[in-house]
Design a protein around this motif. Structure first.
Motif, PDB file in Angstrom:
ATOM      1  N   ARG A 241       0.864  -1.188   0.000  1.00  0.00           N
ATOM      2  CA  ARG A 241       0.000   0.000   0.000  1.00  0.00           C
ATOM      3  C   ARG A 241       0.895   1.231   0.000  1.00  0.00           C
ATOM      4  O   ARG A 241       1.578   1.497   0.972  1.00  0.00           O
ATOM      5  N   THR A 242       0.856   1.968  -1.096  1.00  0.00           N
ATOM      6  CA  THR A 242       1.809   3.074  -1.241  1.00  0.00           C
ATOM      7  C   THR A 242       1.154   4.444  -1.254  1.00  0.00           C
ATOM      8  O   THR A 242       1.826   5.457  -1.493  1.00  0.00           O
ATOM      9  N   SER A 243      -0.136   4.501  -0.984  1.00  0.00           N
ATOM     10  CA  SER A 243      -0.857   5.782  -0.990  1.00  0.00           C
ATOM     11  C   SER A 243      -0.576   6.567   0.288  1.00  0.00           C
ATOM     12  O   SER A 243       0.183   6.141   1.154  1.00  0.00           O
ATOM     13  N   GLU A 244      -1.226   7.728   0.387  1.00  0.00           N
ATOM     14  CA  GLU A 244      -1.220   8.511   1.621  1.00  0.00           C
ATOM     15  C   GLU A 244      -2.649   8.576   2.157  1.00  0.00           C
ATOM     16  O   GLU A 244      -3.607   8.509   1.385  1.00  0.00           O
ATOM     17  N   SER A 245      -2.780   8.699   3.485  1.00  0.00           N
ATOM     18  CA  SER A 245      -4.096   8.668   4.116  1.00  0.00           C
ATOM     19  C   SER A 245      -4.250   9.806   5.117  1.00  0.00           C
ATOM     20  O   SER A 245      -3.273  10.424   5.544  1.00  0.00           O
ATOM     21  N   CYS A 246      -5.492  10.033   5.510  1.00  0.00           N
ATOM     22  CA  CYS A 246      -5.816  11.077   6.479  1.00  0.00           C
ATOM     23  C   CYS A 246      -7.084  10.665   7.221  1.00  0.00           C
ATOM     24  O   CYS A 246      -8.091  10.322   6.588  1.00  0.00           O
ATOM     25  N   ASP A 247      -7.035  10.649   8.551  1.00  0.00           N
ATOM     26  CA  ASP A 247      -8.240  10.405   9.351  1.00  0.00           C
ATOM     27  C   ASP A 247      -8.986  11.725   9.506  1.00  0.00           C
ATOM     28  O   ASP A 247      -8.456  12.682  10.074  1.00  0.00           O
ATOM     29  N   LEU A 248     -10.193  11.770   8.997  1.00  0.00           N
ATOM     30  CA  LEU A 248     -10.963  13.009   8.961  1.00  0.00           C
ATOM     31  C   LEU A 248     -11.751  13.206  10.255  1.00  0.00           C
ATOM     32  O   LEU A 248     -12.348  12.264  10.774  1.00  0.00           O
ATOM     33  N   ASP A 249     -11.755  14.406  10.759  1.00  0.00           N
ATOM     34  CA  ASP A 249     -12.431  14.740  12.011  1.00  0.00           C
ATOM     35  C   ASP A 249     -13.932  14.648  11.831  1.00  0.00           C
ATOM     36  O   ASP A 249     -14.558  15.535  11.234  1.00  0.00           O
ATOM     37  N   ARG A 250     -14.541  13.586  12.367  1.00  0.00           N
ATOM     38  CA  ARG A 250     -15.967  13.351  12.136  1.00  0.00           C
ATOM     39  C   ARG A 250     -16.856  14.427  12.744  1.00  0.00           C
ATOM     40  O   ARG A 250     -18.015  14.574  12.350  1.00  0.00           O
ATOM     41  N   TRP A 251     -16.360  15.197  13.713  1.00  0.00           N
ATOM     42  CA  TRP A 251     -17.172  16.225  14.363  1.00  0.00           C
ATOM     43  C   TRP A 251     -16.969  17.605  13.744  1.00  0.00           C
ATOM     44  O   TRP A 251     -17.609  18.567  14.158  1.00  0.00           O
TER      45      TRP A 251
ATOM     46  N   PRO B 216     -17.476  20.731  11.383  1.00  0.00           N
ATOM     47  CA  PRO B 216     -18.699  21.190  10.712  1.00  0.00           C
ATOM     48  C   PRO B 216     -18.672  20.945   9.202  1.00  0.00           C
ATOM     49  O   PRO B 216     -19.732  20.945   8.564  1.00  0.00           O
ATOM     50  N   ILE B 217     -17.487  20.720   8.642  1.00  0.00           N
ATOM     51  CA  ILE B 217     -17.386  20.397   7.217  1.00  0.00           C
ATOM     52  C   ILE B 217     -17.566  18.901   6.986  1.00  0.00           C
ATOM     53  O   ILE B 217     -18.259  18.477   6.064  1.00  0.00           O
ATOM     54  N   ILE B 218     -16.951  18.101   7.849  1.00  0.00           N
ATOM     55  CA  ILE B 218     -16.945  16.649   7.652  1.00  0.00           C
ATOM     56  C   ILE B 218     -18.228  15.986   8.144  1.00  0.00           C
ATOM     57  O   ILE B 218     -18.758  15.068   7.497  1.00  0.00           O
ATOM     58  N   ARG B 219     -18.737  16.420   9.278  1.00  0.00           N
ATOM     59  CA  ARG B 219     -19.857  15.703   9.902  1.00  0.00           C
ATOM     60  C   ARG B 219     -21.081  15.539   9.000  1.00  0.00           C
ATOM     61  O   ARG B 219     -21.640  14.426   8.925  1.00  0.00           O
ATOM     62  N   PRO B 220     -21.544  16.576   8.286  1.00  0.00           N
ATOM     63  CA  PRO B 220     -22.721  16.369   7.429  1.00  0.00           C
ATOM     64  C   PRO B 220     -22.473  15.325   6.336  1.00  0.00           C
ATOM     65  O   PRO B 220     -23.388  14.559   6.000  1.00  0.00           O
ATOM     66  N   ILE B 221     -21.269  15.289   5.799  1.00  0.00           N
ATOM     67  CA  ILE B 221     -20.947  14.307   4.764  1.00  0.00           C
ATOM     68  C   ILE B 221     -20.888  12.914   5.372  1.00  0.00           C
ATOM     69  O   ILE B 221     -21.452  11.953   4.834  1.00  0.00           O
ATOM     70  N   ASP B 222     -20.191  12.806   6.491  1.00  0.00           N
ATOM     71  CA  ASP B 222     -20.051  11.530   7.194  1.00  0.00           C
ATOM     72  C   ASP B 222     -21.426  10.937   7.513  1.00  0.00           C
ATOM     73  O   ASP B 222     -21.703   9.754   7.235  1.00  0.00           O
ATOM     74  N   GLU B 223     -22.306  11.746   8.065  1.00  0.00           N
ATOM     75  CA  GLU B 223     -23.617  11.250   8.479  1.00  0.00           C
ATOM     76  C   GLU B 223     -24.551  11.035   7.290  1.00  0.00           C
ATOM     77  O   GLU B 223     -25.473  10.210   7.372  1.00  0.00           O
ATOM     78  N   SER B 224     -24.303  11.723   6.190  1.00  0.00           N
ATOM     79  CA  SER B 224     -25.128  11.488   5.002  1.00  0.00           C
ATOM     80  C   SER B 224     -24.850  10.109   4.406  1.00  0.00           C
ATOM     81  O   SER B 224     -25.756   9.472   3.840  1.00  0.00           O
ATOM     82  N   ILE B 225     -23.624   9.636   4.538  1.00  0.00           N
ATOM     83  CA  ILE B 225     -23.294   8.289   4.064  1.00  0.00           C
ATOM     84  C   ILE B 225     -24.007   7.255   4.915  1.00  0.00           C
ATOM     85  O   ILE B 225     -24.602   6.296   4.407  1.00  0.00           O
ATOM     86  N   ALA B 226     -23.972   7.446   6.238  1.00  0.00           N
ATOM     87  CA  ALA B 226     -24.678   6.530   7.140  1.00  0.00           C
ATOM     88  C   ALA B 226     -26.176   6.540   6.849  1.00  0.00           C
ATOM     89  O   ALA B 226     -26.826   5.484   6.850  1.00  0.00           O
ATOM     90  N   ALA B 227     -26.727   7.718   6.591  1.00  0.00           N
ATOM     91  CA  ALA B 227     -28.159   7.825   6.306  1.00  0.00           C
ATOM     92  C   ALA B 227     -28.527   7.120   5.006  1.00  0.00           C
ATOM     93  O   ALA B 227     -29.584   6.494   4.898  1.00  0.00           O
TER      94      ALA B 227
END
Length: 233
Positions: A86-96, A98-109
């Motif tokens: 695995r040679t890519s780069e990664s980032c853990d996105l802050d689920r809380w 205000p930019i990430i949370r609506p997207i994160d929860e829209s996937i769950a929905a």
């Protein structure tokens, strides 16, 4: 005096069928089948769905900026002597955020899964030549890491991946065993059940992030567990 027959305790067989995981597969697939914006892939060996334009360009660009601001070399949960697996780069996105949370929860929905069952959404960046060789998203219960994963929500059931940009050449997601390939397309969400219909791990969900030839590939991946992943007080 009546005798009470006590059956010996039998530990659950590794990677065996599971009623809870079976139910997760059924409820999510029923929800996706009923959504006119979602299409089921013509694949016999796995449950795979896609939703074009799930995210708009502004959302995609915001996620790309978040990935670029905090990316690091990608890692593996399992032990591997192959440093090029695995040679890519990664980032853990802050689920809380205000930019990430609506997207994160829209996937769950979209999938109809409690957001608490979802792991932290991970962003990934692939430069030319970078890849992620064929792997499964489900956990192998015979591996050393399983005890920790079992205690933190258990097995992964569904995976949702969203492509954040078009790629000039390469970078497809390839399912060699199931026999299909998906090219990156901005905003496209791809979701699949990592389990078989009986709730056992589906080996045909083996997939690979093929090398980018020209351009840069950005995606976000959201993994869901069979139980709550978020810690409760």
């Amino acid at each position: 005096m009546a005798l009470i027959s006590i059956k010996p305790f039998l530990p659950r067989r590794q990677n065996a069928p599971s009623t809870a995981r079976k139910l997760a597969g059924e409820t999510v697939s029923q929800r996706l089948d009923a959504n006119p914006a979602v299409k089921r892939a013509k694949v016999e060996l796995a449950q795979v769905y896609y939703h074009p334009d799930f995210l708009n360009p502004a959302q995609c660009n915001a996620l790309i900026r978040a990935i670029d601001s905090d990316r690091r070399p990608s890692t593996l949960l399992s032990e591997s002597g192959d440093k090029t697996f695995r040679t890519s780069e990664s980032c853990d996105l802050d689920r809380w955020s205000p930019i990430i949370r609506p997207i994160d929860e829209s996937i769950a929905a979209l999938l109809g899964i409690d957001p608490a069952f979802g792991e932290t959404m991970q962003g990934q960046r692939y430069a030319p030549g970078q890849h992620f060789r064929a792997h499964h998203d489900f956990f192998n219960e015979a591996q050393h890491y399983w005890a920790a994963m079992k205690a933190s929500g258990g097995q992964r059931t569904w995976t949702a991946m969203v492509y954040l940009n078009d790629v000039e050449d390469g970078g497809a997601t390839w399912f060699p065993s199931a026999g299909f390939r998906v090219a990156p397309k901005r905003g496209l969400l791809l979701a699949w059940n990592n389990m078989n219909p009986d709730g056992s791990p589906n080996p045909h969900t083996l997939h690979e992030g093929t090398p980018v030839v020209k351009g840069t590939k950005y995606i976000v991946t959201k993994w869901f567990r069979e139980r709550s992943w978020l810690k409760t007080e």
